[in-house]
Design a protein around this motif. Structure first.
Motif, PDB file in Angstrom:
ATOM      1  N   THR A  28       5.204   0.466   8.707  1.00  0.00           N
ATOM      2  CA  THR A  28       5.857   0.125   7.436  1.00  0.00           C
ATOM      3  C   THR A  28       6.587  -1.206   7.557  1.00  0.00           C
ATOM      4  O   THR A  28       6.561  -2.010   6.625  1.00  0.00           O
ATOM      5  CB  THR A  28       6.822   1.228   6.960  1.00  0.00           C
ATOM      6  N   ARG A  35       6.843   4.242   3.277  1.00  0.00           N
ATOM      7  CA  ARG A  35       6.044   5.288   3.923  1.00  0.00           C
ATOM      8  C   ARG A  35       4.991   5.829   2.949  1.00  0.00           C
ATOM      9  O   ARG A  35       3.859   6.081   3.335  1.00  0.00           O
ATOM     10  CB  ARG A  35       6.953   6.413   4.408  1.00  0.00           C
ATOM     11  N   GLU A  36       5.400   5.991   1.701  1.00  0.00           N
ATOM     12  CA  GLU A  36       4.485   6.533   0.692  1.00  0.00           C
ATOM     13  C   GLU A  36       3.306   5.590   0.458  1.00  0.00           C
ATOM     14  O   GLU A  36       2.160   6.020   0.339  1.00  0.00           O
ATOM     15  CB  GLU A  36       5.220   6.801  -0.618  1.00  0.00           C
ATOM     16  N   ARG A  37       3.578   4.293   0.387  1.00  0.00           N
ATOM     17  CA  ARG A  37       2.515   3.302   0.178  1.00  0.00           C
ATOM     18  C   ARG A  37       1.593   3.265   1.400  1.00  0.00           C
ATOM     19  O   ARG A  37       0.374   3.146   1.269  1.00  0.00           O
ATOM     20  CB  ARG A  37       3.133   1.928  -0.083  1.00  0.00           C
ATOM     21  N   GLN A  39       1.021   5.778   3.431  1.00  0.00           N
ATOM     22  CA  GLN A  39       0.228   7.002   3.384  1.00  0.00           C
ATOM     23  C   GLN A  39      -0.912   6.874   2.376  1.00  0.00           C
ATOM     24  O   GLN A  39      -2.033   7.291   2.641  1.00  0.00           O
ATOM     25  CB  GLN A  39       1.109   8.206   3.025  1.00  0.00           C
ATOM     26  N   GLU A  40      -0.619   6.272   1.234  1.00  0.00           N
ATOM     27  CA  GLU A  40      -1.657   6.036   0.215  1.00  0.00           C
ATOM     28  C   GLU A  40      -2.785   5.185   0.794  1.00  0.00           C
ATOM     29  O   GLU A  40      -3.969   5.472   0.593  1.00  0.00           O
ATOM     30  CB  GLU A  40      -1.043   5.343  -0.992  1.00  0.00           C
ATOM     31  N   ALA A  41      -2.417   4.144   1.528  1.00  0.00           N
ATOM     32  CA  ALA A  41      -3.417   3.250   2.118  1.00  0.00           C
ATOM     33  C   ALA A  41      -4.241   3.964   3.182  1.00  0.00           C
ATOM     34  O   ALA A  41      -5.464   3.795   3.242  1.00  0.00           O
ATOM     35  CB  ALA A  41      -2.732   2.021   2.705  1.00  0.00           C
ATOM     36  N   ASP A  43      -4.789   7.195   3.338  1.00  0.00           N
ATOM     37  CA  ASP A  43      -5.632   8.160   2.629  1.00  0.00           C
ATOM     38  C   ASP A  43      -6.862   7.480   2.027  1.00  0.00           C
ATOM     39  O   ASP A  43      -7.954   8.040   2.038  1.00  0.00           O
ATOM     40  CB  ASP A  43      -4.845   8.862   1.521  1.00  0.00           C
ATOM     41  N   ALA A  44      -6.686   6.273   1.524  1.00  0.00           N
ATOM     42  CA  ALA A  44      -7.777   5.559   0.861  1.00  0.00           C
ATOM     43  C   ALA A  44      -8.716   4.860   1.848  1.00  0.00           C
ATOM     44  O   ALA A  44      -9.925   4.845   1.652  1.00  0.00           O
ATOM     45  CB  ALA A  44      -7.210   4.535  -0.115  1.00  0.00           C
ATOM     46  N   TYR A  55      -6.747  -3.036   2.738  1.00  0.00           N
ATOM     47  CA  TYR A  55      -6.454  -2.280   1.517  1.00  0.00           C
ATOM     48  C   TYR A  55      -5.139  -2.755   0.898  1.00  0.00           C
ATOM     49  O   TYR A  55      -5.058  -2.956  -0.323  1.00  0.00           O
ATOM     50  CB  TYR A  55      -6.368  -0.785   1.840  1.00  0.00           C
ATOM     51  N   LEU A  56      -4.133  -2.944   1.718  1.00  0.00           N
ATOM     52  CA  LEU A  56      -2.823  -3.356   1.202  1.00  0.00           C
ATOM     53  C   LEU A  56      -2.823  -4.787   0.664  1.00  0.00           C
ATOM     54  O   LEU A  56      -2.019  -5.120  -0.196  1.00  0.00           O
ATOM     55  CB  LEU A  56      -1.755  -3.217   2.300  1.00  0.00           C
TER      56      LEU A  56
END
Length: 58
Positions: A28, A35-37, A39-41, A43-44, A55-56
């Motif tokens: 992070t 952390r949420e962003r 985790q999203e990355a 997951d994707a 991705y980010l």
């Protein structure tokens, strides 16, 4: 062999381990995301650090 949590960076810097708090803190901070962003990355894009970075950047 388990990771040495006294290290600042993950032992395998090519993969992101969301289950390890010290690794989540490292990634992070490195990517400048929550952390949420992160985790999203993951997951994707999967747990490859290069794929998550790409991705980010989109």
């Amino acid at each position: 062999m388990s990771d040495d949590t006294s290290l600042r960076a993950p032992q395998d810097a090519s993969r992101i381990a969301m289950g390890e708090d010290y690794e989540v803190r490292y990634w992070t901070n490195k990517f400048g995301v929550s952390r949420e962003r992160l985790q999203e990355a993951v997951d994707a894009a999967g747990n490859s650090a290069a794929a998550v970075e790409a991705y980010l950047r989109r």
